[in-house]
Design a protein around this motif. Structure first.
Motif, PDB file in Angstrom:
ATOM      1  N   ALA A  61      28.107  26.063 129.856  1.00  0.00           N
ATOM      2  CA  ALA A  61      28.894  27.240 130.244  1.00  0.00           C
ATOM      3  C   ALA A  61      29.169  28.125 129.040  1.00  0.00           C
ATOM      4  O   ALA A  61      29.067  29.358 129.121  1.00  0.00           O
ATOM      5  N   LYS A  62      29.523  27.519 127.929  1.00  0.00           N
ATOM      6  CA  LYS A  62      29.816  28.287 126.722  1.00  0.00           C
ATOM      7  C   LYS A  62      28.543  28.905 126.138  1.00  0.00           C
ATOM      8  O   LYS A  62      28.529  30.078 125.741  1.00  0.00           O
ATOM      9  N   PHE A 118      29.671  22.217 139.205  1.00  0.00           N
ATOM     10  CA  PHE A 118      30.639  22.139 138.119  1.00  0.00           C
ATOM     11  C   PHE A 118      30.554  23.401 137.256  1.00  0.00           C
ATOM     12  O   PHE A 118      31.578  24.028 136.927  1.00  0.00           O
ATOM     13  N   LEU A 119      29.337  23.801 136.899  1.00  0.00           N
ATOM     14  CA  LEU A 119      29.136  24.991 136.073  1.00  0.00           C
ATOM     15  C   LEU A 119      29.721  26.231 136.753  1.00  0.00           C
ATOM     16  O   LEU A 119      30.431  27.036 136.123  1.00  0.00           O
ATOM     17  N   GLY A 120      29.442  26.387 138.039  1.00  0.00           N
ATOM     18  CA  GLY A 120      29.969  27.534 138.761  1.00  0.00           C
ATOM     19  C   GLY A 120      31.482  27.556 138.800  1.00  0.00           C
ATOM     20  O   GLY A 120      32.104  28.628 138.712  1.00  0.00           O
ATOM     21  N   ARG A 121      32.076  26.392 138.914  1.00  0.00           N
ATOM     22  CA  ARG A 121      33.535  26.328 138.942  1.00  0.00           C
ATOM     23  C   ARG A 121      34.119  26.713 137.588  1.00  0.00           C
ATOM     24  O   ARG A 121      35.175  27.363 137.511  1.00  0.00           O
ATOM     25  N   GLU A 125      42.163  29.463 135.368  1.00  0.00           N
ATOM     26  CA  GLU A 125      43.072  28.561 134.656  1.00  0.00           C
ATOM     27  C   GLU A 125      42.400  27.200 134.574  1.00  0.00           C
ATOM     28  O   GLU A 125      41.414  26.919 135.266  1.00  0.00           O
ATOM     29  N   GLU A 126      42.904  26.337 133.718  1.00  0.00           N
ATOM     30  CA  GLU A 126      42.249  25.046 133.507  1.00  0.00           C
ATOM     31  C   GLU A 126      42.314  24.192 134.767  1.00  0.00           C
ATOM     32  O   GLU A 126      43.209  24.330 135.598  1.00  0.00           O
ATOM     33  N   PHE A 127      41.326  23.292 134.889  1.00  0.00           N
ATOM     34  CA  PHE A 127      41.231  22.449 136.076  1.00  0.00           C
ATOM     35  C   PHE A 127      40.626  21.104 135.697  1.00  0.00           C
ATOM     36  O   PHE A 127      39.999  20.946 134.642  1.00  0.00           O
ATOM     37  N   SER A 168      37.034  27.669 129.944  1.00  0.00           N
ATOM     38  CA  SER A 168      35.966  28.246 129.129  1.00  0.00           C
ATOM     39  C   SER A 168      36.027  29.764 129.177  1.00  0.00           C
ATOM     40  O   SER A 168      35.980  30.367 130.246  1.00  0.00           O
ATOM     41  N   GLU A 169      36.116  30.389 128.021  1.00  0.00           N
ATOM     42  CA  GLU A 169      36.077  31.843 127.867  1.00  0.00           C
ATOM     43  C   GLU A 169      35.179  32.172 126.677  1.00  0.00           C
ATOM     44  O   GLU A 169      35.157  31.420 125.695  1.00  0.00           O
ATOM     45  N   PRO A 170      34.452  33.269 126.739  1.00  0.00           N
ATOM     46  CA  PRO A 170      34.425  34.259 127.811  1.00  0.00           C
ATOM     47  C   PRO A 170      33.536  33.831 128.967  1.00  0.00           C
ATOM     48  O   PRO A 170      32.750  32.881 128.837  1.00  0.00           O
TER      49      PRO A 170
END
Length: 375
Positions: free
Chosen positions: A119-120, A169-172, A178-180, A194-196
């Motif tokens: 994701a990052k 998972f990646l899509g979520r 907010e964190e999950f 994860s941002e951005p």
């Protein structure tokens, strides 16, 4: 582009292309390119070479660049130069920074990249590319490479079960504000954030390189385009229209289908055939081809080639469809493939710079005249 700007992936260089037959350059980040060869004119996997190929492809109007994910080559380990390749995420970031319009892919194998890391990395390259990044997601097949990571290969369909959860998972991660916590069958994670997010709204373009039944199901659910290994236009005509119709019916969306093609083009048919035979018989690495076949047959549900022709297919284009002939006959074969339902071709050559130049001079005008390309 401002820091908060987002783009629509459907309007990007590949999905938004007006060309009836989209074209990508395949495997330019690997020594030999898509070839198993001793030929000195094949790619050497140097950075100046990669930049030259990328810029030439962009100038010639190609929609995309698709690298391979390779941690070791197929050749004898003593052939160290034949094992050279650039890691595809890093390569894509660099290529995105030196190009302006072309879609830049990274290819990766799900078992060696965790969704949080992916994701990052994907978001980072998409920002560098200004929304031109895309990912080619592979469930995995190369046992020799997985052993380098200390991993054991799962059964074929189990790989796609992992891949399905991986993509969810990646899509979520990208959707979360907010964190999950994530509790799946294969992945468990706590306090994920994860941002951005990617520049492309929702997610970047996703390609799947599997065409087995499980691979097709994965593509239907998660991908914008899928990569088919087909031996010719007749096979594509049997498979591709039904696949597209199934995705439209089950998921109410369109799926693009690409195939790999290896071009050997010369002024005469005899000259093109002689060059193909030289590539396979004189400068082809037969031992590397045997190694590739050893790995592919038990671990892939996608290949559809006769055993007799597999060595030649491995050497010239790594199982891509050979387009051998004059400029007129190569374009005629491309017309047939488009007529069979394929949306695009991922192209390779023995000499990539010469091949892209030949495309721009000889093939592109003919494709425009045939109505497959607008420019």
């Amino acid at each position: 582009m401002s820091a908060g700007a987002v783009t629509d992936r459907s309007a990007g260089p590949l999905l938004g292309s007006p060309n009836r037959l989209k074209l990508a350059v395949f495997s330019a980040n690997m020594a030999g390119g898509a070839n198993l060869t001793y030929a000195p004119e094949a790619p050497r996997a140097t950075w100046p070479e990669s930049v030259e190929i990328a810029r030439a492809a962009e100038a010639a109007g190609f929609e995309a660049l698709i690298p391979v994910a390779r941690w070791r080559g197929m050749a004898d380990p003593a052939r160290r130069d034949a094992h050279r390749s650039f890691e595809s995420f890093s390569w894509a970031a660099g290529i995105a920074a030196v190009t302006e319009r072309i879609q830049v892919f990274a290819t990766f194998h799900i078992p060696v990249v965790h969704p949080v890391s992916a994701a990052k990395a994907i978001a980072t390259v998409d920002h560098i590319a200004g929304g031109r990044f895309a990912v080619n997601v592979v469930a995995g097949w190369n046992e020799d490479e997985f052993r380098m990571f200390g991993l054991e290969q799962r059964e074929h369909d189990d790989r796609y079960a992992v891949a399905d959860e991986w993509m969810s998972f990646l899509g979520r991660i990208w959707a979360a504000e907010e964190e999950f916590d994530f509790d799946g069958c294969f992945f468990k994670a706590r306090s994920v954030l994860s941002e951005p997010k990617p520049v492309q709204r929702g997610r970047p373009v996703v390609m799947n390189a599997g065409f087995s039944p499980a691979g097709r199901d994965f593509a239907a659910k998660h991908a914008d385009l899928t990569f088919a290994m087909v031996p010719g236009a007749a096979a594509a005509a049997r498979i591709v229209p039904g696949l597209k119709a199934d995705v439209q019916e089950r998921h109410d969306r369109k799926l693009m289908v690409f195939a790999g093609a290896h071009i050997v083009c010369a002024a005469t048919e005899d000259a093109a055939r002689r060059e193909y035979e030289r590539m396979v018989g004189e400068v082809g690495d037969q031992d590397a081809a045997a190694n590739a076949i050893r790995l592919l047959i038990p671990n892939s549900g996608s290949a559809d080639f006769d055993a007799e022709g597999m060595a030649a297919s491995a050497i010239a284009g790594f199982f891509a469809l050979p387009l051998v002939g004059t400029p007129d006959s190569v374009v005629e074969q491309m017309i047939e493939l488009a007529g069979a339902g394929l949306d695009g071709l991922a192209l390779s050559w023995l000499d990539y710079q010469a091949g892209i130049d030949q495309y721009a001079r000889e093939l592109r005008p003919r494709l425009i005249e045939a109505g497959l390309r607008e420019g």
